[in-house]
Design a protein around this motif. Sequence first.
Motif, PDB file in Angstrom:
ATOM      1  N   MET A   1       0.711  -1.231  -0.024  1.00 32.68           N
ATOM      2  CA  MET A   1       0.040  -0.101  -0.028  1.00 32.68           C
ATOM      3  C   MET A   1       0.859   1.268   0.038  1.00 32.68           C
ATOM      4  O   MET A   1       0.836   2.232  -0.920  1.00 32.68           O
ATOM      5  N   LEU A   2       1.813   1.450   0.879  1.00 31.47           N
ATOM      6  CA  LEU A   2       2.614   2.507   1.126  1.00 31.47           C
ATOM      7  C   LEU A   2       3.566   2.647  -0.161  1.00 31.47           C
ATOM      8  O   LEU A   2       3.923   3.490  -0.814  1.00 31.47           O
TER       9      LEU A   2
ATOM     10  N   LEU B   1       2.668   1.233  -3.080  1.00 36.20           N
ATOM     11  CA  LEU B   1       1.552   1.856  -4.194  1.00 36.20           C
ATOM     12  C   LEU B   1       1.634   3.692  -4.128  1.00 36.20           C
ATOM     13  O   LEU B   1       1.435   3.990  -5.205  1.00 36.20           O
ATOM     14  N   ILE B   2       1.485   4.062  -3.046  1.00 29.41           N
ATOM     15  CA  ILE B   2       1.268   5.376  -2.697  1.00 29.41           C
ATOM     16  C   ILE B   2       2.700   6.110  -3.236  1.00 29.41           C
ATOM     17  O   ILE B   2       2.634   7.334  -3.750  1.00 29.41           O
ATOM     18  N   LYS B   3       3.768   5.515  -3.038  1.00 32.76           N
ATOM     19  CA  LYS B   3       5.152   6.143  -3.128  1.00 32.76           C
ATOM     20  C   LYS B   3       5.355   6.074  -4.603  1.00 32.76           C
ATOM     21  O   LYS B   3       6.360   6.786  -5.126  1.00 32.76           O
TER      22      LYS B   3
ATOM     23  N   ARG C   1       3.241   5.959  -7.235  1.00 33.74           N
ATOM     24  CA  ARG C   1       2.456   6.455  -8.080  1.00 33.74           C
ATOM     25  C   ARG C   1       3.181   8.008  -8.378  1.00 33.74           C
ATOM     26  O   ARG C   1       3.827   8.581  -7.749  1.00 33.74           O
TER      27      ARG C   1
ATOM     28  N   VAL D   1     -12.774   1.917 -16.348  1.00 32.50           N
ATOM     29  CA  VAL D   1     -13.332   3.031 -16.021  1.00 32.50           C
ATOM     30  C   VAL D   1     -14.450   3.092 -14.936  1.00 32.50           C
ATOM     31  O   VAL D   1     -13.997   3.907 -13.859  1.00 32.50           O
TER      32      VAL D   1
ATOM     33  N   LYS E   1     -14.445   0.721 -12.406  1.00 31.23           N
ATOM     34  CA  LYS E   1     -13.571   0.456 -11.227  1.00 31.23           C
ATOM     35  C   LYS E   1     -13.016   1.574 -10.663  1.00 31.23           C
ATOM     36  O   LYS E   1     -12.956   1.909  -9.628  1.00 31.23           O
TER      37      LYS E   1
ATOM     38  N   LEU F   1     -14.043   4.838 -10.889  1.00 31.88           N
ATOM     39  CA  LEU F   1     -15.158   5.592 -10.264  1.00 31.88           C
ATOM     40  C   LEU F   1     -15.530   5.145  -9.203  1.00 31.88           C
ATOM     41  O   LEU F   1     -16.016   5.769  -8.210  1.00 31.88           O
TER      42      LEU F   1
ATOM     43  N   ALA G   1     -13.897   3.587  -6.773  1.00 31.45           N
ATOM     44  CA  ALA G   1     -12.906   3.882  -5.954  1.00 31.45           C
ATOM     45  C   ALA G   1     -13.174   5.240  -5.536  1.00 31.45           C
ATOM     46  O   ALA G   1     -13.155   5.555  -4.171  1.00 31.45           O
TER      47      ALA G   1
ATOM     48  N   GLN H   1      -7.867  11.169  -4.958  1.00 32.76           N
ATOM     49  CA  GLN H   1      -6.795  10.395  -4.778  1.00 32.76           C
ATOM     50  C   GLN H   1      -7.224   8.965  -4.913  1.00 32.76           C
ATOM     51  O   GLN H   1      -6.313   8.121  -5.229  1.00 32.76           O
ATOM     52  N   ASN H   2      -8.396   8.555  -4.148  1.00 28.85           N
ATOM     53  CA  ASN H   2      -8.674   7.359  -4.528  1.00 28.85           C
ATOM     54  C   ASN H   2      -8.567   6.695  -5.955  1.00 28.85           C
ATOM     55  O   ASN H   2      -8.412   5.518  -6.363  1.00 28.85           O
TER      56      ASN H   2
ATOM     57  N   LEU I   1      -4.896   6.468  -7.160  1.00 28.05           N
ATOM     58  CA  LEU I   1      -4.445   5.381  -6.501  1.00 28.05           C
ATOM     59  C   LEU I   1      -4.779   4.061  -7.368  1.00 28.05           C
ATOM     60  O   LEU I   1      -4.112   3.214  -7.800  1.00 28.05           O
ATOM     61  N   SER I   2      -5.945   4.088  -7.543  1.00 29.05           N
ATOM     62  CA  SER I   2      -6.593   2.905  -8.432  1.00 29.05           C
ATOM     63  C   SER I   2      -6.026   2.707 -10.031  1.00 29.05           C
ATOM     64  O   SER I   2      -5.762   1.835 -10.514  1.00 29.05           O
TER      65      SER I   2
ATOM     66  N   TRP J   1      -2.783   1.337  -9.585  1.00 25.64           N
ATOM     67  CA  TRP J   1      -2.900  -0.175  -9.223  1.00 25.64           C
ATOM     68  C   TRP J   1      -3.338  -0.788 -10.389  1.00 25.64           C
ATOM     69  O   TRP J   1      -2.819  -2.072 -10.670  1.00 25.64           O
TER      70      TRP J   1
END
Lengths: 166, 166
Positions: free
Chosen positions: A1-2, A4-6, A8, A24, A26, A28, A30, A98-99, A102-103, A106
């Motif tokens: 998770m961290l 993925l955040i770093k 991006r 698309v 998926k 939305l 998120a 942000q969701n 990140l998606s 991902w």
Amino acid sequence: MLDLIKTRRSIRNFTDKNIDDELVDKILEAGRWAPSGLNNQPWRFAVVKDQGLKDKLSLLTKYSHSISSANVLIAVFLDQNVSYERTKDCQAVGACVQNMLLSIHWLGLGGVWLGEILKSGPEVGEILEAPSGHELMAVIAMGYPAGPAPKIPGRQGLSELTFFRK
Amino acid sequence: MLDLIKTRRSIRNFTDKNIDDELVDKILEAGRWAPSGLNNQPWRFAVVKDQGLKDKLSLLTKYSHSISSANVLIAVFLDQNVSYERTKDCQAVGACVQNMLLSIHWLGLGGVWLGEILKSGPEVGEILEAPSGHELMAVIAMGYPAGPAPKIPGRQGLSELTFFRK
């Protein structure tokens, strides 16, 4: 998770490969599950794949290329009819964006959060037939990444950002 | 990822188990890597573990219990000295808070985003010795979850939220 955040980053160049509607949705989805004050869910979405529309929108920002070469745009609006406190509503929209970012990352896609286009908010709203009271908050341009991955801009250290710890 | 986003919920009751500083740093680290307009990183953090301070802060909101029973509080401030546009800065802070909430959930901890306490922003800032120009934006109360997992409040459907798709 961290991780993925770093890892991006803002992707501004895209191939012409099509993003499936299912992906698309998926993304939305998120966004839809972000938290908001009083759970008021003030975000509203406009999804653009039509090239003519993208080209029109690209004239409203200096980041034309990201808009016109993206496969899909998600324009995020604040519905002022359900807004209860602007500061908190803008924060909620930020959590929602942000969701989605990140998606996107991902899912192996690339995207960029565009804010400069807010200067043309009313014009964007008109092109996208936004209902009354819908204020443009952000545009996400996305697609399959083209070219080498851009450098991630640095961040200040935790010790600079944390002014109190007790 | 989508699953993590969808299963996150507001946790308001905590055991008295201590959260390691290392985990707190991971959570701050996630916040630190949020995107912001012009990469201005307007967020600033105050971390509170001291029970006396938590009890003092708990008097400034009607959600006293979440504050006083949390193991750790992260108060998030906007540094107006580096702010460049309020709407975008509030969105960036929202992205930062969401990164932290997702990380809290991912680490098996529980947290709640508290906004009601903003009404007491200046008093909170005084207790936490916030430098001038630091405006309270949110408080995250966190700890190991106690009791049964609360229900996740529903969300509007995508078709209700998406007003344009072409």
